[in-house]
Structures are given as C-alpha cells and as structure tokens.
Design a protein around this motif. Structure first.
Motif, PDB file in Angstrom:
ATOM      1  N   VAL A 189       0.825  -1.209   0.000  1.00 24.62           N
ATOM      2  CA  VAL A 189       0.000   0.000   0.000  1.00 24.62           C
ATOM      3  C   VAL A 189       0.856   1.255   0.000  1.00 24.62           C
ATOM      4  CG1 VAL A 189      -1.727   1.283   1.319  1.00 24.62           C
ATOM      5  CG2 VAL A 189      -1.889  -1.194   1.136  1.00 24.62           C
ATOM      6  N   ILE A 190       1.990   1.211   0.736  1.00 25.33           N
ATOM      7  CA  ILE A 190       2.787   2.435   0.792  1.00 25.33           C
ATOM      8  C   ILE A 190       3.914   2.454  -0.232  1.00 25.33           C
ATOM      9  CG2 ILE A 190       2.286   3.052   3.197  1.00 25.33           C
ATOM     10  CD1 ILE A 190       4.915   1.710   3.947  1.00 25.33           C
ATOM     11  N   MET A 191       4.206   1.299  -0.844  1.00 25.05           N
ATOM     12  CA  MET A 191       5.408   1.283  -1.681  1.00 25.05           C
ATOM     13  C   MET A 191       5.277   2.173  -2.925  1.00 25.05           C
ATOM     14  SD  MET A 191       5.560  -2.393  -3.569  1.00 25.05           S
ATOM     15  CE  MET A 191       4.705  -2.684  -5.100  1.00 25.05           C
ATOM     16  N   LEU A 192       4.092   2.202  -3.530  1.00 23.70           N
ATOM     17  CA  LEU A 192       3.958   3.027  -4.739  1.00 23.70           C
ATOM     18  C   LEU A 192       4.010   4.522  -4.399  1.00 23.70           C
ATOM     19  CD1 LEU A 192       1.186   1.001  -6.623  1.00 23.70           C
ATOM     20  CD2 LEU A 192       3.661   0.742  -6.705  1.00 23.70           C
ATOM     21  N   PRO A 193       3.160   5.005  -3.459  1.00 22.21           N
ATOM     22  CA  PRO A 193       3.293   6.431  -3.119  1.00 22.21           C
ATOM     23  C   PRO A 193       4.682   6.784  -2.599  1.00 22.21           C
ATOM     24  CG  PRO A 193       1.700   5.317  -1.678  1.00 22.21           C
ATOM     25  CD  PRO A 193       1.997   4.390  -2.794  1.00 22.21           C
ATOM     26  N   LEU A 194       5.308   5.868  -1.853  1.00 19.91           N
ATOM     27  CA  LEU A 194       6.640   6.195  -1.315  1.00 19.91           C
ATOM     28  C   LEU A 194       7.651   6.480  -2.417  1.00 19.91           C
ATOM     29  CD1 LEU A 194       7.432   3.911   1.762  1.00 19.91           C
ATOM     30  CD2 LEU A 194       7.197   6.393   1.686  1.00 19.91           C
ATOM     31  N   THR A 195       7.605   5.701  -3.502  1.00 19.78           N
ATOM     32  CA  THR A 195       8.569   5.977  -4.574  1.00 19.78           C
ATOM     33  C   THR A 195       8.367   7.384  -5.134  1.00 19.78           C
ATOM     34  OG1 THR A 195       7.086   4.915  -6.146  1.00 19.78           O
ATOM     35  CG2 THR A 195       8.879   3.586  -5.300  1.00 19.78           C
ATOM     36  N   LYS A 196       7.097   7.809  -5.226  1.00 24.57           N
ATOM     37  CA  LYS A 196       6.848   9.160  -5.736  1.00 24.57           C
ATOM     38  C   LYS A 196       7.267  10.216  -4.728  1.00 24.57           C
ATOM     39  CE  LYS A 196       5.349   7.488  -9.440  1.00 24.57           C
ATOM     40  NZ  LYS A 196       6.269   7.461 -10.585  1.00 24.57           N
ATOM     41  N   ILE A 197       6.963   9.960  -3.442  1.00 30.22           N
ATOM     42  CA  ILE A 197       7.350  10.920  -2.399  1.00 30.22           C
ATOM     43  C   ILE A 197       8.877  11.054  -2.354  1.00 30.22           C
ATOM     44  CG2 ILE A 197       7.391  11.317   0.100  1.00 30.22           C
ATOM     45  CD1 ILE A 197       4.631   9.919   0.234  1.00 30.22           C
ATOM     46  N   MET A 198       9.557   9.918  -2.375  1.00 34.89           N
ATOM     47  CA  MET A 198      11.016   9.955  -2.274  1.00 34.89           C
ATOM     48  C   MET A 198      11.640  10.609  -3.504  1.00 34.89           C
ATOM     49  SD  MET A 198      11.263   8.769   0.655  1.00 34.89           S
ATOM     50  CE  MET A 198      12.879   8.288   1.244  1.00 34.89           C
ATOM     51  N   THR A 199      11.044  10.388  -4.677  1.00 37.95           N
ATOM     52  CA  THR A 199      11.531  11.072  -5.876  1.00 37.95           C
ATOM     53  C   THR A 199      11.334  12.573  -5.715  1.00 37.95           C
ATOM     54  OG1 THR A 199      10.703   9.161  -7.087  1.00 37.95           O
ATOM     55  CG2 THR A 199      11.477  11.015  -8.405  1.00 37.95           C
ATOM     56  N   SER A 221      -3.576  -2.131  -4.715  1.00 38.65           N
ATOM     57  CA  SER A 221      -2.972  -2.262  -3.383  1.00 38.65           C
ATOM     58  C   SER A 221      -3.961  -1.871  -2.290  1.00 38.65           C
ATOM     59  CB  SER A 221      -1.674  -1.461  -3.280  1.00 38.65           C
ATOM     60  OG  SER A 221      -1.905  -0.120  -3.548  1.00 38.65           O
ATOM     61  N   VAL A 222      -4.906  -0.966  -2.604  1.00 41.60           N
ATOM     62  CA  VAL A 222      -5.933  -0.649  -1.608  1.00 41.60           C
ATOM     63  C   VAL A 222      -6.825  -1.869  -1.367  1.00 41.60           C
ATOM     64  CG1 VAL A 222      -7.961   0.774  -1.108  1.00 41.60           C
ATOM     65  CG2 VAL A 222      -5.905   1.827  -2.038  1.00 41.60           C
ATOM     66  N   VAL A 223      -7.144  -2.605  -2.439  1.00 44.87           N
ATOM     67  CA  VAL A 223      -7.921  -3.842  -2.268  1.00 44.87           C
ATOM     68  C   VAL A 223      -7.147  -4.833  -1.391  1.00 44.87           C
ATOM     69  CG1 VAL A 223      -8.946  -5.827  -3.447  1.00 44.87           C
ATOM     70  CG2 VAL A 223      -9.134  -3.546  -4.452  1.00 44.87           C
ATOM     71  N   LEU A 224      -5.829  -4.938  -1.642  1.00 46.33           N
ATOM     72  CA  LEU A 224      -4.994  -5.811  -0.818  1.00 46.33           C
ATOM     73  C   LEU A 224      -5.022  -5.368   0.646  1.00 46.33           C
ATOM     74  CD1 LEU A 224      -2.936  -8.161  -0.847  1.00 46.33           C
ATOM     75  CD2 LEU A 224      -1.151  -6.452  -1.171  1.00 46.33           C
ATOM     76  N   PHE A 225      -4.984  -4.050   0.853  1.00 48.09           N
ATOM     77  CA  PHE A 225      -5.071  -3.445   2.181  1.00 48.09           C
ATOM     78  C   PHE A 225      -6.337  -3.937   2.892  1.00 48.09           C
ATOM     79  CE2 PHE A 225      -5.226   1.035   4.344  1.00 48.09           C
ATOM     80  CZ  PHE A 225      -5.069   0.432   5.574  1.00 48.09           C
ATOM     81  N   VAL A 226      -7.473  -3.871   2.178  1.00 46.86           N
ATOM     82  CA  VAL A 226      -8.742  -4.298   2.779  1.00 46.86           C
ATOM     83  C   VAL A 226      -8.668  -5.781   3.161  1.00 46.86           C
ATOM     84  CG1 VAL A 226     -11.213  -4.618   2.372  1.00 46.86           C
ATOM     85  CG2 VAL A 226     -10.067  -2.540   1.575  1.00 46.86           C
ATOM     86  N   ILE A 227      -8.100  -6.599   2.253  1.00 46.52           N
ATOM     87  CA  ILE A 227      -7.994  -8.035   2.544  1.00 46.52           C
ATOM     88  C   ILE A 227      -7.168  -8.269   3.811  1.00 46.52           C
ATOM     89  CG2 ILE A 227      -7.070 -10.233   1.694  1.00 46.52           C
ATOM     90  CD1 ILE A 227      -7.703  -9.248  -1.150  1.00 46.52           C
ATOM     91  N   ILE A 228      -6.011  -7.603   3.887  1.00 42.32           N
ATOM     92  CA  ILE A 228      -5.136  -7.771   5.058  1.00 42.32           C
ATOM     93  C   ILE A 228      -5.823  -7.263   6.328  1.00 42.32           C
ATOM     94  CG2 ILE A 228      -2.997  -6.944   6.123  1.00 42.32           C
ATOM     95  CD1 ILE A 228      -2.379  -9.012   4.135  1.00 42.32           C
ATOM     96  N   ALA A 229      -6.518  -6.132   6.215  1.00 38.28           N
ATOM     97  CA  ALA A 229      -7.193  -5.587   7.396  1.00 38.28           C
ATOM     98  C   ALA A 229      -8.228  -6.575   7.912  1.00 38.28           C
ATOM     99  CB  ALA A 229      -7.837  -4.243   7.062  1.00 38.28           C
ATOM    100  N   VAL A 230      -9.012  -7.165   6.998  1.00 33.82           N
ATOM    101  CA  VAL A 230     -10.013  -8.151   7.411  1.00 33.82           C
ATOM    102  C   VAL A 230      -9.329  -9.335   8.089  1.00 33.82           C
ATOM    103  CG1 VAL A 230     -11.701  -9.828   6.571  1.00 33.82           C
ATOM    104  CG2 VAL A 230     -11.706  -7.490   5.678  1.00 33.82           C
ATOM    105  N   LEU A 231      -8.242  -9.836   7.464  1.00 34.98           N
ATOM    106  CA  LEU A 231      -7.505 -10.957   8.060  1.00 34.98           C
ATOM    107  C   LEU A 231      -6.991 -10.605   9.451  1.00 34.98           C
ATOM    108  CD1 LEU A 231      -5.417 -12.267   5.020  1.00 34.98           C
ATOM    109  CD2 LEU A 231      -7.325 -13.415   6.146  1.00 34.98           C
ATOM    110  N   SER A 232      -6.506  -9.346   9.612  1.00 36.47           N
ATOM    111  CA  SER A 232      -5.979  -8.948  10.912  1.00 36.47           C
ATOM    112  C   SER A 232      -7.072  -8.925  11.972  1.00 36.47           C
ATOM    113  CB  SER A 232      -5.340  -7.565  10.823  1.00 36.47           C
ATOM    114  OG  SER A 232      -4.363  -7.558   9.827  1.00 36.47           O
ATOM    115  N   PHE A 233      -8.266  -8.469  11.595  1.00 33.51           N
ATOM    116  CA  PHE A 233      -9.355  -8.444  12.566  1.00 33.51           C
ATOM    117  C   PHE A 233      -9.780  -9.859  12.944  1.00 33.51           C
ATOM    118  CE2 PHE A 233      -9.964  -4.008  11.157  1.00 33.51           C
ATOM    119  CZ  PHE A 233      -9.814  -3.434  12.409  1.00 33.51           C
ATOM    120  N   VAL A 234      -9.779 -10.754  11.950  1.00 28.42           N
ATOM    121  CA  VAL A 234     -10.080 -12.153  12.249  1.00 28.42           C
ATOM    122  C   VAL A 234      -9.045 -12.697  13.236  1.00 28.42           C
ATOM    123  CG1 VAL A 234     -10.235 -14.478  11.285  1.00 28.42           C
ATOM    124  CG2 VAL A 234     -11.242 -12.560  10.056  1.00 28.42           C
TER     125      VAL A 234
END
Lengths: 281, 295
Positions: free
Chosen positions: A125-135, B269-282
């Motif tokens: 989640v943070i890796m893509l924005p981080l590359t832009k921020i760091m650039t 990656s936001v969709v992945l975020f949601v998946i991980i968040a759900v797993l973490s709550f479980v």
C-alpha cells in the motif's frame, strides 16, 4: 526423563530421526552444491555436478573479487544496515518509554494506537506512493532508504518495547527521581540498560530485514548502480552469469558469506532473539 | 516552585522523546497511505505531469478485469499452499526437535540457517537446482513432468515457488512452536501417562491446547506472508509462465512500473489493504478466544 524415552517408543524415535536427517539434507544439499560448484570450471561441473571439486580452483573467486564491485555492494549493505539500526535504536526506545510511562494521558494513548495501526497496512500500500514521495524530495539514495527503514521500524518496535517497559517495575525510576535525576538521565542511565534484552531482539530482527531486504532497495536504489546492495547485485546479475553458472554459484556464495559468518558466531543470540520477538509479537 | 519547574521539564522531555517517531511515521507511513488512496481515484500513469480524478472508475474496471481475479486466485492458492506447508512442516519439526536429546543445538542451528539468507539469493540458488536437477530426476524415474525445470511449466511453476518459500519460511514458526511446546508443564504428561493415555491422546488433549496460541500466531504470519509475497516469485519467474505465478504483489509492481497503470496499481494495493485488514481483525478475534494461556 527415563519415563519419556520408554513411553515414546523406538518406532517414533526412528521416524523422528529419519525426518530430521532428511530435513538437514534438504537444507544443506543446495548449499553444498553451491559451495562445491563454485570451485569448478564449467566443463568440470558439467561432467559431475554433485561431486567434490577435483582441485580447489579459485579462478571464479579471483574474477568476482578483482572487479572491485563486490566490495562496494558489501560496503553499501553494511553501512545502510548500520545506520538504519542506529536510527532504530535512537527513535524506538525513546517514544516507547514516553508512551509506557504516560499511558494515562490522552496524547500518548493516541500516538500509541496511531503507531500500531501500521500492523494492518501491507507494504504494497505504501510502496507506490513512497517511490513518488522519495523522488519528489530527492531521496532516491541510501540516506532516503535509511530514513524509511527508521520510519517503518516503528510499528513493531513500539509494540514490543512498550509492552516490555510496562512490565518493568517502576520503583528504581521513582527512587532515581527522588534523588533528583531528570527524565533524560533516568532514560539514559537506567531504562536503556533495563530494556537491553528486548532492544537486542529488535536490533536482530531489524538488522536481518535491512540486510536481506529486496523490495525497498529495488524501488529506491535500482537505477543507480553505485548504490546497489547485495540483494540488488544478485538480482541484477542473474542474467549476466546465466551461462557461466559456476561463476553464478560463486557470487551466491559470496553474497551469503557475510551473514553466514555472523550467524556462525552469534547463532545462539540470533535464534533466541528472533524467537523472543516472534512469540511476543 | 522548584518542583514545578522540574516537572514541566520532564513533560517536555517525554514529548521530545515521542517527536522524531511521530514525525517520521506520519510523513513516511500515514501520509504515504493517504497519497496512495488518493492516487487510486485518479487516472495517473505515474509519469505524466497532470492527472484527473475519475472517482471509483479504477475499482470498477478492476473488478471487471479477469486478470485481477486470476491474480487473486493465484495469490489465494499460493497463500493456502504456503500456510499448509509451513504449518504442517514446522509442527512436525518442532515436535521432532523438541524431543531430541543429542545434537539439539547443532540441528536447531541448521534448521534456522535458511532464515538468514536473502530471498533473492535463495531463489536464484533454487532456480539453478530446479534447472539442473529436475531433468536428471525426471530422466532417471521417467517422469515426463520433470523433463524441464518446473519453473518453466505453467502447471508447476507456482508449486515450485511455494516450495522455495516454504524452505525458508519454516524456520521461525518451528522455533515459535518449540517455545510453545516448552510451555507445557511436564506434570501433565506424567499424570496422563499414569492414567494410560496413548501418545495420540496426549498430543490431542495436552499438547494441542497449549499450542493453540502459537498456532494462531504462526498461521497469521504465514497467511500475511503468502498474500503479500513478492521476492520469490519475482526472482524465479517474474509472474510467468503465462501469468501462472502472477501474484497480486507482482501485478501491483508491474502495473505501476512496467505497464504505466500507476493509479490502477494503487487501487489494487488498496484492495490488498482491505484483505489484510479483514484478516488482521479475524486474527484479533481468534486470539481473543485463546487457548490455555488466553494470549
């Protein structure tokens, strides 16, 4: 003890030993092949891949080391790991101590949960924005990587250290305070010493992560060869040595060598530290 | 009066102690998450100077994209195989290692060695092993499937990558299980033995309840590692052949940096975020139910 051996039975012990030996072969087998073939010439390895080398031929090593680049990658990985760990040790215990000793105050309650929220966020989640921020702030370099490691170490560090500090008795601190010590003096001369075991655990976990990390160096440093770390060097050289595979084996071995040496001397602490961190986490 | 000044100095010290962490984390973590979510609502390709906000379009087209579903399926399979492999092997190894009397330290340190090596180097070593040894085994045993490196076959590539991942990932859970096993009081085993309980019954009714918290810990670690895996597949196959190992982590990376679909990659990656968040709550919910330790 005698009771255990009798009750467990012979069959179980044989099965167990077979499993363990098989496991050791599966673990050491590939590493053995890397080692023996790194000393062979290509024709020799082609003739007999599994045998010991007929003679210790250091040509591959000489070629790899003479280029001078290898030492550069070792140096990069070393100082990035070292300074990242320094940053981890500077910022993690201080904030954890402040949170642990002020847990009744709103501000510290909030930052505690705020820092722990990171547990729910996958790196992608943070890796893509981080590359832009760091650039954007021109930190696509080792310095930027070190700062990032510091920032990303906080979630786990605070989680482990706050729990640890809260379980420590506060009497020594109170006594020191009555004697007129300031918070900083108490932190520096008492707390840092008391939390040393957990701090060592944290340092081992993070050092292993920084040393072996592939993703962040790939995102931040891959464009500049002079900044490459050992994992990046390995990744980028996978095509270069695809024909000369004994040379490839030599480079794998040399990439693993520093960490295996560290492991050979400190395995007891490393194993204990990582178990401690994982069980508490 | 004097005391009051000292008191406020201490408060200031605490505040200053918290400041570097809060600033670094806010900028490089929280701000990054917000920026990422923000990008996911745009049409930015990652390079051009300007972009437009397009609402939920990325998410809508993502859910219509068969490649995305295929990638989620591959990731699910991968995580499942990783979890089963890691859990079963690390439990077996922990039980075996824990009862070992001789060579215990040596054996433990061999089993932990893989955890030291970088995933990239490991993957490259296994790439060579698959490439050089699989055909020899295939020839000797006359198995057609092993006539080439399994990494080159769409059918077996994913399994081969999982095996490499397991080879490394078993180390830490094994140690965690050993720590769990050592928390079982010996008296329990002895009284069970006096009552005539079989080995299996002792494992089921004494060992297992004490292992429940460690099982939860290990399972969650393995699931997260599987769902977000990148290094092994990226080094071994790059997602191929024919997308057979196109894990979501690889799809995100490729869409962002190769396919010029930067905003779309952020949505993924936001969709992945949601998946991980759900797993973490479980995970939290499960660990509240707890085992013996209630951890």
């Amino acid at each position: 003890m005698k009771l255990t051996i009798k009750a467990e039975g012979l069959g179980w012990r044989i099965l167990r030993n077979v499993v363990l030996v098989l496991g050791i072969i599966i673990i050491l087998g590939p590493l053995y092949l890397v080692l023996v073939n790194s000393f062979k010439t290509m024709p020799e390895a082609g003739r007999n891949f599994f045998a010991l080398p007929q003679s210790l031929n250091f040509n591959n090593y000489a070629e790899l080391l003479s280029k001078g680049e290898y030492w550069g990658y070792v140096w990069n990985t070393t100082y990035i790991t070292f300074f990242s760990i320094l940053l981890v040790v500077l910022i993690n215990p201080t904030v954890s101590y402040a949170i642990a000793r002020n847990s009744h105050k709103t501000y510290y309650k909030i930052i505690y949960f705020y820092l722990l929220l990171g547990l729910f966020v996958p790196f992608q989640v943070i890796m893509l924005p981080l590359t832009k921020i760091m650039t954007g702030i021109q930190l696509l370099n080792p310095f930027g990587l070190i700062i990032l490691y510091g920032a990303l170490s906080l979630t786990r560090g605070v989680f482990l250290l706050v729990n640890y500090i809260q379980q420590m008795p506060a009497e020594i601190e109170e006594a020191a305070r009555i004697d007129g010590c300031s918070t900083f003096q108490i932190y520096y001369s008492i707390i840092l010493r008391l939390i040393a075991p957990m701090l060592v655990t944290l340092v081992i976990m993070d050092a292993l992560w920084f040393w072996n990390d592939f993703m962040l160096p790939l995102l931040l440093l891959n464009k500049a060869k002079e900044f490459w770390t050992l994992p990046l060097f390995q990744y980028n050289f996978k095509t270069e040595y695809s024909f000369n595979y004994t040379m490839a084996f030599t480079s794998y071995l040399m990439a693993m060598l520093p960490i295996i040496l560290v492991y050979a001397f400190g395995q007891k602490h490393i194993i204990a530290g990582l178990t401690e961190g994982a069980v508490k986490g | 009066m004097n005391k009051k000044i000292v008191f406020s100095w201490d408060r200031l010290t605490y505040f200053l102690f918290s400041l570097p962490a809060v600033i670094l984390y806010s900028f490089f973590f929280v701000y990054a998450v917000i920026v990422g979510i923000n990008y996911s609502f745009t049409d930015w390709n990652g390079i051009s100077k300007s972009y437009n906000y397009i609402g939920f379009d990325n998410y809508l087209s993502l859910f219509k994209n068969p490649n995305f579903w295929q990638s989620l399926e591959v990731t699910g399979k991968y995580a499942l195989m990783l979890v089963i492999g890691v859990m079963a092997l690390s439990l077996i190894l922990a039980l075996s290692l824990n009862s070992l009397k001789r060579f215990k330290t040596f054996t433990k340190s061999v089993y932990f060695l893989p955890a030291m090596i970088s995933a990239v180097t490991l993957s490259l070593i296994w790439d060579q092993m698959f490439y050089r040894i699989a055909p020899k085994i295939g020839e000797a045993l006359n198995i057609a499937a092993l006539s080439q490196s399994p990494l080159a076959s769409p059918k077996y590539a994913l399994i081969a990558i999982v095996l490499v991942n397991i080879w490394q990932a078993v180390a830490l859970p094994t140690l965690i299980f050993i720590a769990g096993l050592q928390s079982v009081p010996d008296e329990l085993y002895e009284s069970a033995r006096i009552d005539g309980a079989s080995t299996f019954k002792r494992f089921r009714f004494i060992t297992m309840p004490f292992l429940v918290p460690t099982i939860t810990v290990n399972m969650v670690l393995a699931i997260k590692a599987g769902v977000t895996s990148f290094d092994y597949a990226y080094t071994l196959t790059g997602g191929g052949p024919i997308k057979a190992s196109n894990l979501i982590g690889i799809m995100i990376y490729n869409d962002a940096f190769q396919n010029m679909k930067f905003a779309m990659a952020n949505a993924e990656s936001v969709v992945l975020f949601v998946i991980i968040a759900v797993l973490s709550f479980v995970q939290i919910w499960l660990s509240r139910k707890g085992g013996v330790n209630g951890k």
